[in-house]
Design an enzyme around this catalytic site. Structure first.
Site, PDB file in Angstrom:
ATOM      1  N   ASP A  34     -16.000 -48.290   9.525  1.00 18.23           N
ATOM      2  CA  ASP A  34     -16.048 -49.227   8.397  1.00 18.23           C
ATOM      3  C   ASP A  34     -16.969 -50.406   8.749  1.00 18.23           C
ATOM      4  O   ASP A  34     -16.835 -50.997   9.826  1.00 18.23           O
ATOM      5  CB  ASP A  34     -14.612 -49.724   8.133  1.00 18.23           C
ATOM      6  CG  ASP A  34     -14.491 -50.532   6.855  1.00 18.23           C
ATOM      7  OD1 ASP A  34     -15.274 -50.284   5.917  1.00 18.23           O
ATOM      8  OD2 ASP A  34     -13.593 -51.397   6.797  1.00 18.23           O
ATOM      9  N   SER A  55      -7.568 -54.543  -2.113  1.00 16.95           N
ATOM     10  CA  SER A  55      -6.243 -55.171  -2.010  1.00 16.95           C
ATOM     11  C   SER A  55      -6.128 -56.292  -3.039  1.00 16.95           C
ATOM     12  O   SER A  55      -7.029 -57.122  -3.147  1.00 16.95           O
ATOM     13  CB  SER A  55      -6.036 -55.770  -0.615  1.00 16.95           C
ATOM     14  OG  SER A  55      -5.900 -54.752   0.348  1.00 16.95           O
TER      15      SER A  55
END
Ligand code: G3H
Ligand code: ZN
Length: 283
Positions: free
Chosen positions: A81, A210
């Protein structure tokens, strides 16, 4: 089993759902992600950042994921990532990652293109797909001025040119999404996402998911988002659980009694996201 992200994301694109890409930093988070994937019969990406590698060690964290993947009967990709450098990408290729992100989004367009091209050439030579980012995905606390945030967003024409010039496999877009929890109500720019989708046919990636309301996630998936990154909500579940346990049992010194409930709390978050993304039962 460990698989390439490409097969997971192309299947998601075809099937009109998104695969969850969950960040891990340690054994407990990894356990939670795998328990959730197995319970929901879902394909997943488990992603590791450079910070996670620094924290847990390149000889440890990917091995935990690989061991889980070997034992699991759901398909799992091991993904780098926000790869900060070409060297980090090379390290992860050597350690068996099945996809890599090279984040050169801070660079000017031409330099981003040149860097991703170089990474694509190397990663594709060993059959590993590459995620790139165009436009900047900022932290929720950054760019309080709306015009500044807009300047950081992905331009649809540039996205088409970028994908063609680099040969990248997945594209992370900036459409009002931000890392960390949102300050105020998030508002994704769906017209922009639609315009990008119309010009780019590779799987699109949504970072900073999120704290996004469920309806915005569903709309994003319906407009072609195939990979959705979740980190902050997992961290939050972990720390809230640890805080609660320690508040209720101040004398507790057994790490298993402190971390066990935290695994359960994280698993619940990951299972909920999998269902929301539509990847439940797709393994
Ligand atoms: O790359 C990681 C994700 O974009 C994390 O996003 O902070 O909203 O969980 P998040
Ligand atoms: Zn991200």
């Amino acid at each position: 089993m460990l698989v390439s992200s490409k097969e997971l994301l192309l299947a998601a694109q075809k099937g009109g759902y998104a695969v969850g890409a969950f960040n891990t930093n340690n054994l407990e988070i990894t356990h939670a992600i795998f328990r959730a994937a197995k319970a929901q019969r879902a394909p997943i990406l488990v992603q590791i950042s450079a910070g996670a590698i620094r924290y847990a060690g390149i000889d440890f964290l990917p091995q935990i994921v690989r061991t889980h993947a070997r034992l699991a009967d759901v398909p799992v990709a091991l993904h780098l990532d926000h790869g900060p450098s070409f060297e980090m990408v090379m390290l992860c290729l050597r350690y068996g990652f099945t996809s890599v992100m090279r984040d050169a989004s801070k660079l000017p367009f031409d330099e981003n293109v040149a860097e991703i091209r170089k990474v694509v050439e190397a990663a594709h030579a060993v059959g590993v797909p590459v995620e790139a980012e165009l436009g900047r995905i900022v932290g929720a606390e950054e760019h309080v001025v709306v015009s500044e945030r807009e300047k950081a967003m992905t331009d649809p024409d540039e996205a088409a040119e970028f994908v063609k010039a680099t040969g990248c496999d997945f594209l992370a877009v900036s459409i009002g999404n931000a890392h960390g929890f949102y300050k105020g109500e998030p508002n994704l720019d769906f017209d922009r996402l639609q315009a990008i989708r119309d010009k780019v046919d590779i799987p699109l990636v949504l970072h900073g998911a999120s704290g996004l309301p469920d309806d915005q996630i569903r709309t994003a998936v319906s407009l072609g988002i195939c990979k959705i990154n979740i980190d902050t909500e997992i961290r939050y579940a972990f720390t809230q659980s640890v805080r609660k346990t320690l508040a209720e049992q101040p004398e507790q010194i057994d790490p298993r009694k402190i971390l066990g409930p935290a695994i359960d709390a994280m698993q619940a978050v990951v299972e909920r996201k999998i269902a929301l993304f539509g990847s439940q039962g797709k393994a």
